[in-house]
Design a protein around this motif. Structure first.
Motif, PDB file in Angstrom:
ATOM      1  N   SER A  28     -12.619   5.733   4.834  1.00  0.00           N
ATOM      2  CA  SER A  28     -11.214   5.396   4.628  1.00  0.00           C
ATOM      3  C   SER A  28     -10.459   5.282   5.947  1.00  0.00           C
ATOM      4  O   SER A  28      -9.422   4.630   6.014  1.00  0.00           O
ATOM      5  CB  SER A  28     -10.514   6.454   3.761  1.00  0.00           C
ATOM      6  OG  SER A  28     -10.754   6.178   2.403  1.00  0.00           O
ATOM      7  N   GLY A  89      -3.543  -6.517  11.188  1.00  0.00           N
ATOM      8  CA  GLY A  89      -4.131  -5.421  10.401  1.00  0.00           C
ATOM      9  C   GLY A  89      -3.174  -4.975   9.311  1.00  0.00           C
ATOM     10  O   GLY A  89      -2.147  -5.616   9.060  1.00  0.00           O
ATOM     11  N   GLY A  90      -3.524  -3.849   8.679  1.00  0.00           N
ATOM     12  CA  GLY A  90      -2.725  -3.370   7.553  1.00  0.00           C
ATOM     13  C   GLY A  90      -1.289  -3.041   7.939  1.00  0.00           C
ATOM     14  O   GLY A  90      -0.347  -3.375   7.220  1.00  0.00           O
ATOM     15  N   THR A  91      -1.117  -2.392   9.066  1.00  0.00           N
ATOM     16  CA  THR A  91       0.221  -1.956   9.461  1.00  0.00           C
ATOM     17  C   THR A  91       1.154  -3.151   9.645  1.00  0.00           C
ATOM     18  O   THR A  91       2.259  -3.196   9.089  1.00  0.00           O
ATOM     19  CB  THR A  91       0.131  -1.121  10.768  1.00  0.00           C
ATOM     20  OG1 THR A  91      -0.687   0.015  10.495  1.00  0.00           O
ATOM     21  CG2 THR A  91       1.488  -0.674  11.241  1.00  0.00           C
ATOM     22  N   ILE A  94       1.851  -4.967   6.213  1.00  0.00           N
ATOM     23  CA  ILE A  94       2.828  -4.317   5.324  1.00  0.00           C
ATOM     24  C   ILE A  94       4.234  -4.514   5.880  1.00  0.00           C
ATOM     25  O   ILE A  94       5.185  -4.818   5.153  1.00  0.00           O
ATOM     26  CB  ILE A  94       2.486  -2.814   5.170  1.00  0.00           C
ATOM     27  CG1 ILE A  94       1.172  -2.663   4.402  1.00  0.00           C
ATOM     28  CG2 ILE A  94       3.611  -2.060   4.471  1.00  0.00           C
ATOM     29  CD1 ILE A  94       0.568  -1.269   4.436  1.00  0.00           C
ATOM     30  N   HIS A 117       1.511   5.134   2.433  1.00  0.00           N
ATOM     31  CA  HIS A 117       1.088   5.250   3.828  1.00  0.00           C
ATOM     32  C   HIS A 117       2.355   5.314   4.700  1.00  0.00           C
ATOM     33  O   HIS A 117       3.376   4.710   4.340  1.00  0.00           O
ATOM     34  CB  HIS A 117       0.239   4.017   4.197  1.00  0.00           C
ATOM     35  CG  HIS A 117      -0.436   4.135   5.521  1.00  0.00           C
ATOM     36  ND1 HIS A 117       0.161   3.753   6.690  1.00  0.00           N
ATOM     37  CD2 HIS A 117      -1.657   4.601   5.864  1.00  0.00           C
ATOM     38  CE1 HIS A 117      -0.661   3.970   7.697  1.00  0.00           C
ATOM     39  NE2 HIS A 117      -1.778   4.489   7.217  1.00  0.00           N
ATOM     40  N   VAL A 164       1.341   1.711  -3.292  1.00  0.00           N
ATOM     41  CA  VAL A 164      -0.019   1.650  -2.767  1.00  0.00           C
ATOM     42  C   VAL A 164      -0.987   1.555  -3.958  1.00  0.00           C
ATOM     43  O   VAL A 164      -0.858   2.294  -4.925  1.00  0.00           O
ATOM     44  CB  VAL A 164      -0.306   2.888  -1.877  1.00  0.00           C
ATOM     45  CG1 VAL A 164      -0.178   4.212  -2.619  1.00  0.00           C
ATOM     46  CG2 VAL A 164      -1.659   2.783  -1.209  1.00  0.00           C
ATOM     47  N   GLY A 166      -4.559   1.849  -3.959  1.00  0.00           N
ATOM     48  CA  GLY A 166      -5.508   2.980  -3.887  1.00  0.00           C
ATOM     49  C   GLY A 166      -5.026   3.913  -2.783  1.00  0.00           C
ATOM     50  O   GLY A 166      -5.014   3.534  -1.609  1.00  0.00           O
ATOM     51  N   ASP A 193       0.014  -2.313  -1.385  1.00  0.00           N
ATOM     52  CA  ASP A 193      -0.833  -2.039  -0.231  1.00  0.00           C
ATOM     53  C   ASP A 193      -2.250  -1.847  -0.782  1.00  0.00           C
ATOM     54  O   ASP A 193      -2.562  -0.820  -1.382  1.00  0.00           O
ATOM     55  CB  ASP A 193      -0.294  -0.777   0.452  1.00  0.00           C
ATOM     56  CG  ASP A 193      -1.240  -0.176   1.480  1.00  0.00           C
ATOM     57  OD1 ASP A 193      -2.332  -0.726   1.679  1.00  0.00           O
ATOM     58  OD2 ASP A 193      -0.872   0.851   2.082  1.00  0.00           O
ATOM     59  N   VAL A 195      -5.031  -1.959   1.050  1.00  0.00           N
ATOM     60  CA  VAL A 195      -5.919  -1.738   2.200  1.00  0.00           C
ATOM     61  C   VAL A 195      -7.181  -0.961   1.808  1.00  0.00           C
ATOM     62  O   VAL A 195      -8.278  -1.281   2.248  1.00  0.00           O
ATOM     63  CB  VAL A 195      -5.138  -1.020   3.340  1.00  0.00           C
ATOM     64  CG1 VAL A 195      -6.074  -0.442   4.385  1.00  0.00           C
ATOM     65  CG2 VAL A 195      -4.157  -1.979   3.989  1.00  0.00           C
ATOM     66  N   GLN A 196      -7.036   0.066   0.959  1.00  0.00           N
ATOM     67  CA  GLN A 196      -8.209   0.895   0.611  1.00  0.00           C
ATOM     68  C   GLN A 196      -8.986   0.323  -0.571  1.00  0.00           C
ATOM     69  O   GLN A 196     -10.057   0.826  -0.898  1.00  0.00           O
ATOM     70  CB  GLN A 196      -7.763   2.331   0.295  1.00  0.00           C
ATOM     71  CG  GLN A 196      -7.164   3.083   1.478  1.00  0.00           C
ATOM     72  CD  GLN A 196      -8.201   3.510   2.517  1.00  0.00           C
ATOM     73  OE1 GLN A 196      -9.417   3.407   2.300  1.00  0.00           O
ATOM     74  NE2 GLN A 196      -7.734   3.955   3.661  1.00  0.00           N
ATOM     75  N   SER A 216      -6.620  -5.070   5.191  1.00  0.00           N
ATOM     76  CA  SER A 216      -7.047  -4.882   6.575  1.00  0.00           C
ATOM     77  C   SER A 216      -8.572  -4.961   6.633  1.00  0.00           C
ATOM     78  O   SER A 216      -9.250  -4.369   5.796  1.00  0.00           O
ATOM     79  CB  SER A 216      -6.580  -3.490   7.023  1.00  0.00           C
ATOM     80  OG  SER A 216      -6.982  -3.236   8.333  1.00  0.00           O
ATOM     81  N   HIS A 218     -10.873  -3.814   8.857  1.00  0.00           N
ATOM     82  CA  HIS A 218     -11.767  -2.764   9.382  1.00  0.00           C
ATOM     83  C   HIS A 218     -12.116  -1.695   8.356  1.00  0.00           C
ATOM     84  O   HIS A 218     -12.995  -0.870   8.584  1.00  0.00           O
ATOM     85  CB  HIS A 218     -11.193  -2.139  10.657  1.00  0.00           C
ATOM     86  CG  HIS A 218     -10.023  -1.229  10.471  1.00  0.00           C
ATOM     87  ND1 HIS A 218     -10.148   0.129  10.444  1.00  0.00           N
ATOM     88  CD2 HIS A 218      -8.697  -1.471  10.314  1.00  0.00           C
ATOM     89  CE1 HIS A 218      -8.952   0.686  10.303  1.00  0.00           C
ATOM     90  NE2 HIS A 218      -8.053  -0.272  10.215  1.00  0.00           N
ATOM     91  N   LYS A 219     -11.445  -1.719   7.198  1.00  0.00           N
ATOM     92  CA  LYS A 219     -11.788  -0.742   6.164  1.00  0.00           C
ATOM     93  C   LYS A 219     -12.971  -1.220   5.328  1.00  0.00           C
ATOM     94  O   LYS A 219     -13.477  -0.489   4.491  1.00  0.00           O
ATOM     95  CB  LYS A 219     -10.594  -0.507   5.236  1.00  0.00           C
ATOM     96  CG  LYS A 219      -9.292  -0.143   5.932  1.00  0.00           C
ATOM     97  CD  LYS A 219      -9.280   1.266   6.461  1.00  0.00           C
ATOM     98  CE  LYS A 219      -7.896   1.600   7.005  1.00  0.00           C
ATOM     99  NZ  LYS A 219      -7.788   2.930   7.526  1.00  0.00           N
TER     100      LYS A 219
END
Ligand SMILES: Cc1ncc(COP(=O)(O)O)c(C=O)c1O
Length: 398
Positions: A28, A89-91, A94, A117, A164, A166, A193, A195-196, A216, A218-219
């Motif tokens: 994660s 990326g995610g940040t 969002i 997050h 979010v 997950g 979100d 991302v997960q 994102s 990289h997850k």
């Protein structure tokens, strides 16, 4: 020895252990890029290095690669290519999706859950300074938003909702389809979100009542430095900085083609894995087995929802046999010294001495909220690689 913050120490040897020797249970936080991803990225760096905006052949080749990656990602998510916006990326995703949309709307109410997050909280704070009111959607003791409040929470002047999908720290899956549907019935824009979630669950965007969906790379075994969001074309969005007007004017800056290619390859691998396994993440079976064994240890309690949870995710509260909570950061350190990489919450919060805000929102007291432990699995584990982990956690509790 390398001295990290908070007295956290790792030997160089441990830091540089190959993945096959390390028991890496922190998917994660980030995941190692898949070998296939590294391979296509290397080829892309060599063959599609041009600037996709250039009109000569290296530029055209790069633009083709970029758009092919966009197509692959769109197809994997049931979207069309022009709904995919790339960014870092995610940040950033969002921030751009939420803030960029809100700024077009007359200030009203933004609804976010109590377990978002930190980036969502940060955007909410920024919007509160622009005249928005922020409504937090409470969660129950399993970290699930309480739908009994739905009518009240989505009443006017709610204009934007971000939940979010997950939850990264306790793994709970939120009922985003229900919430999105309720938002659409009321003319409210809905962002999630994801991302997960991406790569671990089949997503068919064309059928979902979601207007904006952040992710994102990289997850999901893709490269760091790229993510993005899906956006329906009727949803307005303002870029956060101006420049060359790439990504349909939403995100200026020369695109990283190799990162986009790596992301597309990673998502494709994950989606194929899901398809081959009847739309179920194969990690779920291993996760369930490991979770069941850990929960046999006296003092270990599951946090988050027992089954509405990310399929690769285990989150625990660890107490010793006398019922005293054991500090999660201490457990991370002890297991780290044995070559077992876990986390005490989100990577963003680890290293702080504050209790978990997420656990506190779920009703845990401050002492318990310091005793969270998160184990998140990936496909790199050998089948029988968990006995040392289980024994080590048991030893901590006795
Ligand atoms: C749920 C969730 N949203 C957003 C992010 C931020 O993503 P990134 O690290 O790509 O900025 C994370 C990363 O941990 C996350 O877990």
């Amino acid at each position: 020895m390398i001295q990290l913050n908070q007295g956290f120490e790792l030997s160089l040897k441990q830091m540089h252990r190959p993945l096959s020797e390390l028991i890496y249970l922190d998917a994660s936080a980030t995941s190692p890029p898949a070998p296939e991803v590294l391979q296509v990225m290397s080829i892309s760096y060599q063959k599609a290095w041009g600037n996709p905006s250039s009109l000569h052949s290296p530029g055209i080749k790069a633009a083709e690669s970029l758009e092919r990656s966009r197509q692959v990602i769109a197809k994997a998510l049931g979207a069309v290519p022009n709904q995919v916006v790339f960014c870092s990326g995610g940040t950033e995703s969002i921030h751009l999706a939420l803030f960029g949309t809100a700024i077009f709307l007359p200030p009203g109410r933004l609804v976010i859950s109590d377990v978002e997050h930190p980036i969502v909280n940060a955007v909410a704070h920024k919007l509160s300074q622009k005249g928005w009111t922020i409504q937090r959607w409470p969660v129950n003791s399993e970290g699930k938003v309480q739908l009994t409040y739905l009518d009240e929470i989505l009443s006017p002047p709610t204009r934007l909702v971000s939940i979010v999908w997950g939850q990264g720290e306790v793994g709970t899956i939120q009922p985003v389809e229900k919430i999105g549907q309720a938002c659409h019935e009321r003319g409210i824009i809905f962002h999630t979100d994801a991302v997960q979630v991406l790569g671990h669950k089949t997503i068919n965007w064309s059928k979902l009542p979601i207007d904006l969906l952040s992710f994102s790379a990289h997850k999901l075994h893709g490269p760091r430095g790229i993510g993005g969001f899906l956006r329906r074309s009727i949803i307005p969005c303002q870029p956060q900085f101006s420049g060359g007007g790439q990504e349909s004017g939403l995100r200026s800056g020369t695109e990283s083609v190799a990162l986009a290619v790596g992301f597309a390859s990673a998502l494709d691998l994950m989606v194929n894995r899901l398809e081959r396994n009847g739309e179920v993440d194969p990690l779920e079976l291993w996760r369930n087995r490991l979770m069941a064994k850990l929960l046999l240890i006296q003092g270990i309690k599951l946090t988050g929802h027992p089954y509405l949870r990310l399929p690769y995710h285990i989150s625990l509260l660890v107490k010793n046999s006398r019922g005293n909570p054991i500090n999660g950061n201490r457990i991370v350190q002890i297991l780290g010294n044995k070559g077992i990489a876990v986390s005490s919450g989100t990577a963003c919060n680890s290293g702080t001495s504050r209790g978990s805000q997420v656990l506190q929102s779920m009703g845990y007291d401050e002492e318990d909220s310091l005793a969270g432990l998160r184990l998140t699995l990936g496909p790199w584990h050998a089948k029988d690689s968990f006995s040392e982990l289980i024994q080590s956690i048991y030893n901590l509790t006795v």
